[in-house]
Design a protein around this motif. Structure first.
Motif, PDB file in Angstrom:
ATOM      1  N   LEU A  53       0.851  -1.198   0.000  1.00  0.00           N
ATOM      2  CA  LEU A  53       0.000   0.000   0.000  1.00  0.00           C
ATOM      3  C   LEU A  53       0.885   1.247   0.000  1.00  0.00           C
ATOM      4  CD1 LEU A  53      -2.831   1.387   0.472  1.00  0.00           C
ATOM      5  CD2 LEU A  53      -2.319   1.252   2.916  1.00  0.00           C
ATOM      6  N   ILE A  54       0.553   2.205  -0.851  1.00  0.00           N
ATOM      7  CA  ILE A  54       1.181   3.533  -0.786  1.00  0.00           C
ATOM      8  C   ILE A  54       0.062   4.487  -0.392  1.00  0.00           C
ATOM      9  CG2 ILE A  54       2.456   5.309  -2.039  1.00  0.00           C
ATOM     10  CD1 ILE A  54       3.321   3.135  -4.048  1.00  0.00           C
ATOM     11  N   ILE A  55       0.168   5.040   0.805  1.00  0.00           N
ATOM     12  CA  ILE A  55      -0.978   5.813   1.332  1.00  0.00           C
ATOM     13  C   ILE A  55      -0.588   7.254   1.643  1.00  0.00           C
ATOM     14  CG2 ILE A  55      -0.603   5.150   3.773  1.00  0.00           C
ATOM     15  CD1 ILE A  55      -3.729   4.901   3.968  1.00  0.00           C
ATOM     16  N   GLU A  56      -1.504   8.172   1.404  1.00  0.00           N
ATOM     17  CA  GLU A  56      -1.268   9.586   1.730  1.00  0.00           C
ATOM     18  C   GLU A  56      -1.399   9.815   3.239  1.00  0.00           C
ATOM     19  OE1 GLU A  56      -3.596  12.408   2.600  1.00  0.00           O
ATOM     20  OE2 GLU A  56      -5.490  11.894   1.642  1.00  0.00           O
ATOM     21  N   SER A  57      -0.877  10.935   3.725  1.00  0.00           N
ATOM     22  CA  SER A  57      -0.923  11.176   5.177  1.00  0.00           C
ATOM     23  C   SER A  57      -1.088  12.658   5.498  1.00  0.00           C
ATOM     24  CB  SER A  57       0.360  10.654   5.821  1.00  0.00           C
ATOM     25  OG  SER A  57       1.481  11.255   5.204  1.00  0.00           O
ATOM     26  N   THR A  58      -1.800  13.376   4.623  1.00  0.00           N
ATOM     27  CA  THR A  58      -1.985  14.819   4.825  1.00  0.00           C
ATOM     28  C   THR A  58      -2.476  15.120   6.253  1.00  0.00           C
ATOM     29  OG1 THR A  58      -2.787  14.776   2.547  1.00  0.00           O
ATOM     30  CG2 THR A  58      -2.980  16.868   3.726  1.00  0.00           C
ATOM     31  N   TYR A  59      -3.453  14.352   6.712  1.00  0.00           N
ATOM     32  CA  TYR A  59      -3.960  14.503   8.087  1.00  0.00           C
ATOM     33  C   TYR A  59      -3.688  13.215   8.877  1.00  0.00           C
ATOM     34  CZ  TYR A  59      -6.327  18.807   6.730  1.00  0.00           C
ATOM     35  OH  TYR A  59      -6.605  20.095   6.295  1.00  0.00           O
ATOM     36  N   GLY A  60      -2.461  12.715   8.758  1.00  0.00           N
ATOM     37  CA  GLY A  60      -2.114  11.446   9.400  1.00  0.00           C
ATOM     38  C   GLY A  60      -1.622  11.578  10.834  1.00  0.00           C
ATOM     39  N   GLY A  61      -1.378  12.813  11.300  1.00  0.00           N
ATOM     40  CA  GLY A  61      -0.859  13.022  12.652  1.00  0.00           C
ATOM     41  C   GLY A  61      -1.829  12.517  13.710  1.00  0.00           C
ATOM     42  N   LYS A  62      -1.300  12.140  14.893  1.00  0.00           N
ATOM     43  CA  LYS A  62      -2.212  11.546  15.886  1.00  0.00           C
ATOM     44  C   LYS A  62      -3.217  12.563  16.422  1.00  0.00           C
ATOM     45  CE  LYS A  62       0.989  11.531  19.863  1.00  0.00           C
ATOM     46  NZ  LYS A  62       1.793  12.611  19.357  1.00  0.00           N
ATOM     47  N   LEU A 107      -7.713   7.079   8.069  1.00  0.00           N
ATOM     48  CA  LEU A 107      -6.603   6.400   7.392  1.00  0.00           C
ATOM     49  C   LEU A 107      -6.364   5.027   8.016  1.00  0.00           C
ATOM     50  CD1 LEU A 107      -4.158   9.452   7.045  1.00  0.00           C
ATOM     51  CD2 LEU A 107      -5.331   8.292   5.170  1.00  0.00           C
ATOM     52  N   MET A 108      -6.399   4.965   9.352  1.00  0.00           N
ATOM     53  CA  MET A 108      -6.162   3.689  10.047  1.00  0.00           C
ATOM     54  C   MET A 108      -7.270   2.674   9.705  1.00  0.00           C
ATOM     55  SD  MET A 108      -3.363   3.658  11.468  1.00  0.00           S
ATOM     56  CE  MET A 108      -3.612   2.035  12.175  1.00  0.00           C
ATOM     57  N   GLN A 109      -8.485   3.164   9.675  1.00  0.00           N
ATOM     58  CA  GLN A 109      -9.616   2.287   9.331  1.00  0.00           C
ATOM     59  C   GLN A 109      -9.446   1.743   7.901  1.00  0.00           C
ATOM     60  OE1 GLN A 109     -13.318   3.974   7.748  1.00  0.00           O
ATOM     61  NE2 GLN A 109     -14.013   3.931   9.885  1.00  0.00           N
ATOM     62  N   GLU A 158       3.892   9.773  12.835  1.00  0.00           N
ATOM     63  CA  GLU A 158       2.821   9.435  13.782  1.00  0.00           C
ATOM     64  C   GLU A 158       1.865   8.392  13.203  1.00  0.00           C
ATOM     65  OE1 GLU A 158       2.916  13.668  16.184  1.00  0.00           O
ATOM     66  OE2 GLU A 158       1.062  13.075  15.189  1.00  0.00           O
ATOM     67  N   LEU A 159       1.624   8.474  11.902  1.00  0.00           N
ATOM     68  CA  LEU A 159       0.772   7.456  11.283  1.00  0.00           C
ATOM     69  C   LEU A 159       1.503   6.108  11.318  1.00  0.00           C
ATOM     70  CD1 LEU A 159      -1.899   6.855   9.810  1.00  0.00           C
ATOM     71  CD2 LEU A 159      -0.740   7.332   7.645  1.00  0.00           C
ATOM     72  N   ALA A 160       2.816   6.149  11.039  1.00  0.00           N
ATOM     73  CA  ALA A 160       3.619   4.917  11.041  1.00  0.00           C
ATOM     74  C   ALA A 160       3.562   4.241  12.411  1.00  0.00           C
ATOM     75  CB  ALA A 160       5.060   5.236  10.664  1.00  0.00           C
ATOM     76  N   GLU A 161       3.638   5.057  13.483  1.00  0.00           N
ATOM     77  CA  GLU A 161       3.620   4.499  14.844  1.00  0.00           C
ATOM     78  C   GLU A 161       2.317   3.763  15.142  1.00  0.00           C
ATOM     79  OE1 GLU A 161       4.455   7.941  17.212  1.00  0.00           O
ATOM     80  OE2 GLU A 161       6.540   7.999  16.465  1.00  0.00           O
ATOM     81  N   SER A 162       1.263   4.143  14.482  1.00  0.00           N
ATOM     82  CA  SER A 162      -0.036   3.507  14.764  1.00  0.00           C
ATOM     83  C   SER A 162      -0.243   2.204  14.002  1.00  0.00           C
ATOM     84  CB  SER A 162      -1.179   4.453  14.394  1.00  0.00           C
ATOM     85  OG  SER A 162      -1.076   5.632  15.137  1.00  0.00           O
ATOM     86  N   ILE A 163       0.581   1.952  12.993  1.00  0.00           N
ATOM     87  CA  ILE A 163       0.372   0.754  12.167  1.00  0.00           C
ATOM     88  C   ILE A 163       1.172  -0.407  12.748  1.00  0.00           C
ATOM     89  CG2 ILE A 163       0.575  -0.233   9.832  1.00  0.00           C
ATOM     90  CD1 ILE A 163       0.513   2.670   8.777  1.00  0.00           C
TER      91      ILE A 163
END
Ligand SMILES: [Zn+2]
Ligand SMILES: [Zn+2]
Length: 426
Positions: free
Chosen positions: A177-186, A380-382, A405-410
């Protein structure tokens, strides 16, 4: 499969990712990054096949540079993207510092476009399909099909329904998966759409009560149309005090293209335009000022929706100059403000902004309500959790902090934070 990140990996802007399988290459998006200096993808040779996921300039703005001369390439995209792109690219060329032969470039681009429907399988050697990404009308995620495991590139993603388009298709099958993270912060937990709309109502009603004007900078495509629909229905229902809504910039032309492509919109909107007489895109509250009439738009008690969304250019500068000094007026941001743009500076508290060399003192009140067309952290997580067979995730299209921060949640698979210019094998 090889993946080359040519742009948009560790930043928001100039999205461009190349996929190759030894037999064929293709790029997914080729955008520009609009900051103090314009930046372009690090790509040396343009492959035969180009996919454009949607019309925003950070995904499609590099096309005129590629198609300065007639070259043999194919551009795969949806119908609304093709139509809206003409508008965006014509405008980009008009304001660009680079010199383009505008009509020739547009013709070169259009003659290479190959329109695809959602879920249709491509006729190329690398097989791919486009899937609704929920971001704007006609926006797509790309699913690259492979016996060794699919690759899914989300591009800009929205997991919530908007007034115009359905939320992104979820539950696709992909190994990578290549995913965007514009609003990926916790901390990027966007308020429910209903709350955001209520806040906008409050801000607008307060300003109108004091005879102030509300200036809303917006992209030409996406949020502007959402806002017009929203305000039209609120004014009809008496939730917002009826007031003239002036739209300026390319928003009006984009509205026409939305109407033509309404079969890509949500069913209730389709029905209202195709079956009933109610056409929310033709609101009686909406006015389109001519350039010389912009002064009328800034009469007291009006709402102005205009480009550009981050105060970088366009008519918004003229309005801002005229309105900035009066405390009664409100500058209402509803979309993402990229680092380095005047919009971001004002949002971060700057009291003076430089536009076209002249300094503007900001006394008007500054408000920010996210009507975001991007998924937030939870969205994004969902989305990630619903993908079947997922083994690795590349996080792109975001500021460093948000990507981390998104990476830490995965937890369920490998996570990679690629940088521009890096190459991976999957
Ligand atoms: Zn976008
Ligand atoms: Zn984008």
């Amino acid at each position: 499969m090889n993946i080359n990140f040519y742009g948009g990996a560790d930043e928001v802007g100039r999205s461009c990712i190349e996929i190759s399988n030894g037999r064929e290459k293709l790029i997914m998006d080729c955008g520009v990054k609009i900051g103090n200096d314009e930046e372009y993808p690090l790509m040396k040779r343009v492959p035969k096949n180009i996919i454009i996921t949607h019309t925003h300039l950070d995904h499609a703005g590099y096309l005129p540079h590629i198609f300065r001369r007639k070259i043999n390439r194919k551009i795969f995209l949806t119908q609304p993207t093709r139509d809206l792109m003409q508008l965006m690219i014509a405008d980009y060329m008009r304001v660009s510092r680079n010199k383009f032969d505008n009509s020739k470039v547009l013709n070169n681009i259009l003659s290479c476009c190959r329109v695809m429907n959602y879920n249709e399988l491509s006729g190329t050697k690398i097989k791919f399909s486009l899937h609704n990404s929920g971001h704007i009308l006609g926006s797509a995620s790309v699913l690259v099909h492979s016996n060794r495991g699919n690759l899914l590139y989300t591009s800009d993603l929205n997991t919530r329904n908007s007034r115009i388009v359905n939320s992104a298709e979820q539950g696709l099958k992909a190994k990578t998966l290549i995913i965007e993270s514009t609003y990926g912060g916790k901390d990027d937990i966007l308020p429910p759409m209903k709350d955001a709309c209520n806040e906008i109502v409050m801000i607008i009603n307060n300003a109108l009560k004091k005879n102030g004007r509300v200036l809303i900078p917006s992209f030409a495509v996406g949020r502007a149309q959402e806002l017009i629909l929203l305000l039209d229905s609120y004014m009809k229902n008496g939730i917002v005090e009826p007031a003239p809504i002036y739209i300026d910039g390319m928003i009006k032309k984009a509205l026409k293209i939305f109407r033509h492509n309404v079969i890509y919109a949500k069913e209730e909107l389709q029905r209202s335009i195709l079956v009933s007489d109610v056409d929310p895109f033709k609101s009686k509250y909406v006015f389109i000022p001519k350039r010389r009439d912009r002064k009328d738009a800034i009469q007291e008690g009006s709402i102005i929706i205009t480009t550009s969304g981050m105060l970088k250019g366009g008519p918004v500068k003229t309005y801002l100059k005229a309105l900035a000094n009066d405390k009664k007026n409100v500058l209402l941001f509803v979309g993402y403000q990229a680092a380095g743009t005047p919009g971001r500076k004002v949002l971060d508290g700057a009291k003076i902004v430089k536009l076209n060399g002249s300094e503007i003192k900001i006394n008007m009140s500054i408000k920010n309500v996210s009507l975001s067309a991007h998924a937030d952290h939870n969205g994004l997580m969902q989305y990630i959790n619903k993908i079947k067979g997922l083994e690795q995730v590349f996080i792109v299209h975001g500021e460093e902090k948000k990507r981390k921060e998104l990476a830490e949640s995965i937890e369920k698979c490998d996570v990679i934070l690629p940088k521009n210019g890096e190459k991976y094998r999957v």
